[in-house]
Write a protein that holds these residues in place. Sequence first.
Motif, PDB file in Angstrom:
ATOM      1  N   THR A 180     -43.367 -91.944 -21.594  1.00  0.00           N
ATOM      2  CA  THR A 180     -42.160 -91.093 -21.581  1.00  0.00           C
ATOM      3  C   THR A 180     -42.077 -90.253 -20.485  1.00  0.00           C
ATOM      4  O   THR A 180     -40.854 -90.122 -19.923  1.00  0.00           O
ATOM      5  N   SER A 210     -36.950 -87.127 -28.650  1.00  0.00           N
ATOM      6  CA  SER A 210     -36.399 -87.870 -29.642  1.00  0.00           C
ATOM      7  C   SER A 210     -37.054 -89.112 -30.210  1.00  0.00           C
ATOM      8  O   SER A 210     -37.898 -89.523 -29.225  1.00  0.00           O
ATOM      9  N   ALA A 211     -36.915 -89.348 -31.428  1.00  0.00           N
ATOM     10  CA  ALA A 211     -37.846 -90.741 -31.979  1.00  0.00           C
ATOM     11  C   ALA A 211     -37.294 -91.987 -30.883  1.00  0.00           C
ATOM     12  O   ALA A 211     -38.304 -92.785 -30.666  1.00  0.00           O
ATOM     13  N   LYS A 212     -35.986 -92.056 -30.525  1.00  0.00           N
ATOM     14  CA  LYS A 212     -35.787 -93.279 -29.626  1.00  0.00           C
ATOM     15  C   LYS A 212     -36.391 -93.049 -28.155  1.00  0.00           C
ATOM     16  O   LYS A 212     -36.943 -94.025 -27.837  1.00  0.00           O
ATOM     17  N   ASP A 213     -36.525 -91.768 -27.562  1.00  0.00           N
ATOM     18  CA  ASP A 213     -37.314 -91.679 -26.513  1.00  0.00           C
ATOM     19  C   ASP A 213     -38.753 -91.913 -26.516  1.00  0.00           C
ATOM     20  O   ASP A 213     -39.288 -92.473 -25.691  1.00  0.00           O
ATOM     21  N   TYR A 242     -39.953 -94.081 -28.857  1.00  0.00           N
ATOM     22  CA  TYR A 242     -40.429 -95.700 -28.902  1.00  0.00           C
ATOM     23  C   TYR A 242     -40.067 -96.343 -27.690  1.00  0.00           C
ATOM     24  O   TYR A 242     -40.909 -97.046 -27.091  1.00  0.00           O
ATOM     25  N   GLU A 243     -39.112 -95.772 -26.643  1.00  0.00           N
ATOM     26  CA  GLU A 243     -38.781 -96.651 -25.496  1.00  0.00           C
ATOM     27  C   GLU A 243     -39.871 -96.261 -24.621  1.00  0.00           C
ATOM     28  O   GLU A 243     -40.499 -96.934 -23.809  1.00  0.00           O
ATOM     29  N   ALA A 283     -43.022 -93.918 -33.230  1.00  0.00           N
ATOM     30  CA  ALA A 283     -43.039 -94.960 -32.420  1.00  0.00           C
ATOM     31  C   ALA A 283     -43.813 -96.000 -32.752  1.00  0.00           C
ATOM     32  O   ALA A 283     -43.439 -96.987 -32.715  1.00  0.00           O
ATOM     33  N   ALA A 312     -42.697 -97.958 -35.930  1.00  0.00           N
ATOM     34  CA  ALA A 312     -41.558 -98.639 -35.717  1.00  0.00           C
ATOM     35  C   ALA A 312     -41.894-100.042 -35.150  1.00  0.00           C
ATOM     36  O   ALA A 312     -41.449-100.930 -35.300  1.00  0.00           O
ATOM     37  N   GLN A 339     -41.606-103.617 -36.655  1.00  0.00           N
ATOM     38  CA  GLN A 339     -40.639-104.520 -35.900  1.00  0.00           C
ATOM     39  C   GLN A 339     -41.055-105.682 -35.130  1.00  0.00           C
ATOM     40  O   GLN A 339     -40.501-106.610 -34.746  1.00  0.00           O
ATOM     41  N   THR A 373     -42.794-105.460 -32.312  1.00  0.00           N
ATOM     42  CA  THR A 373     -42.625-105.238 -30.611  1.00  0.00           C
ATOM     43  C   THR A 373     -43.923-104.603 -30.149  1.00  0.00           C
ATOM     44  O   THR A 373     -44.375-104.324 -28.970  1.00  0.00           O
TER      45      THR A 373
END
Length: 550
Positions: free
Chosen positions: A80, A204-207, A209-210, A244, A247, A251, A253
Amino acid sequence: MPRDHHFADLVFSGGPVYTVDPARSWADAVAVRDGRIVVVGSDHDVAHLIGAGTEVVDLAGKLLLPGFQDAHVHPVLAGTTMRTCDLHDLEDAQDYIDTVAAYAAANPDREWITGGGWSMEAFPGGTPHRALLDAVVPDRPVALPNRDGHGVWANTRALDIAGITHASSDPPDGRIERDADGTPTGMLQEGAAELVTQHIPAVSAKDFYEGLLAGQRHLHSFGITGWQDAAVGPGFGPGDVYGAYLAAATQGTLTARVRAAQWWDRESGMEQLPRFLARREEAQTGRLSAGSVKMMLDGVAENHTAAMLEPYLDGCGCSSGTSGLDFIDPEELGGYVSSLDAEGFQVHFHALGDRAVRSALDAVEEALRRNGPRGNRHHLAHLQLVHPDDIPRFRELGATANIQPLWAMHEPQMDDLTIPFLGEPRAGRQYPFGSLVRSGAMLAAGSDWSVSTPDVMLGVHVAVNRRGPGADDRVLAPAERLDLGSALAAYTAGTARVNHLDTDTGSVETGKYADLVVLDRNPFAGPADAIGETRVLRTYVEGALVHAAR
């Protein structure tokens, strides 16, 4: 066309193969089918398994090893940070300022400027001043953790938002650095950093995860196929990274094997147990598990918060009267550890100073006395100082020494901010890897990335040489060197054991997962002072290629 299961999917030939099995044996070839190793032996042994659909990798004298595992790392937070104002690859104070200014200009909509990774050695006394940040970002709050994560550099706007003034008191677990007149400088040590960081908008959850996927790619590039994340849960850093991991595991990943060490909130007690239990149950998916609990017992030596048995010295070489901080009451620690141990949790201790190490070992001993041996494989990370009387206790108690080899060398942070304030004999017995091995202790190894690079072969280089590649002739505590085989074992079989993955990983043996790494050379065949030049060519997880060098 149906697959012919008589043949292998993947064959490595033309060795050498260092298996890191209990006998530390060598081979020349490995065959893989359905993600697992089916043959370890010679080129002749695998020849009959090569069919039309078999991928054959000619090692051509390059070394094949079990995939590396990192026993103490923060890849979600590191990944991150790589996507924000990242200072990790810089060393000079002016470069930091220029980078902050450029990032702020390029991101005018960012409410806060965050990221971090600056080095204490770039500033006098390891403590930068808010005025440097004010000069380039006067109108928005800036909060940048240092490279080891034990302090935050903030500008005046951030201090104002947090209400930190001349009259503010230090929290029990931290320190507000101040000018001579008592005005806060903007450097916040340990728990004092939270006075500012609690105001930063949640990631954020998206950040996250990425960030995990970015961190995973980076670790795979160094041959790392599994790790223990040393802080998963609310209350650590910019937020809880558990979601993260869950998820990615769900998924598919998450290509690495991850053991999440759930963060112990030092302001709480056993009321945290229901969350630990629920997450451990939920996390049994894909390559994820969450059977560890991380307890941070002390700080770091550079800011005098690591817990020492004897006081630090002052600038004149006299006793400073301060011996660091205990983040968890040692009187309560044994009970906490015993309760976690009884529930089947592994405890992962941050224990850097010799008082913290002793407290951790005392707690493990109490758990053994109360519960008997339960096979939870507790481990102590960092171990900058271990009192000689406590060295043999690791073997006696079955506690693993979780080492970060890259720190065991002379560099400015060590020479300017640590050695003068430890004095002899303490400074001469830092990071006692060799003593631990000679006493029969089990070793695991990690990087603490983003505190330091996750480059395993650089860590191995320092473990063997006790100095960095291309460094001067000074060696830090030469008696504490490891041999190359022991260093590699710590990053493979040793960490696999700590992660409860040794049944299926950590060595190249028939029946185990084909988690493997190909190096660009055989470091056993070259000089010790060239180990750090070794690079990873390929990384495999269950026989699938997850990294190939360009």
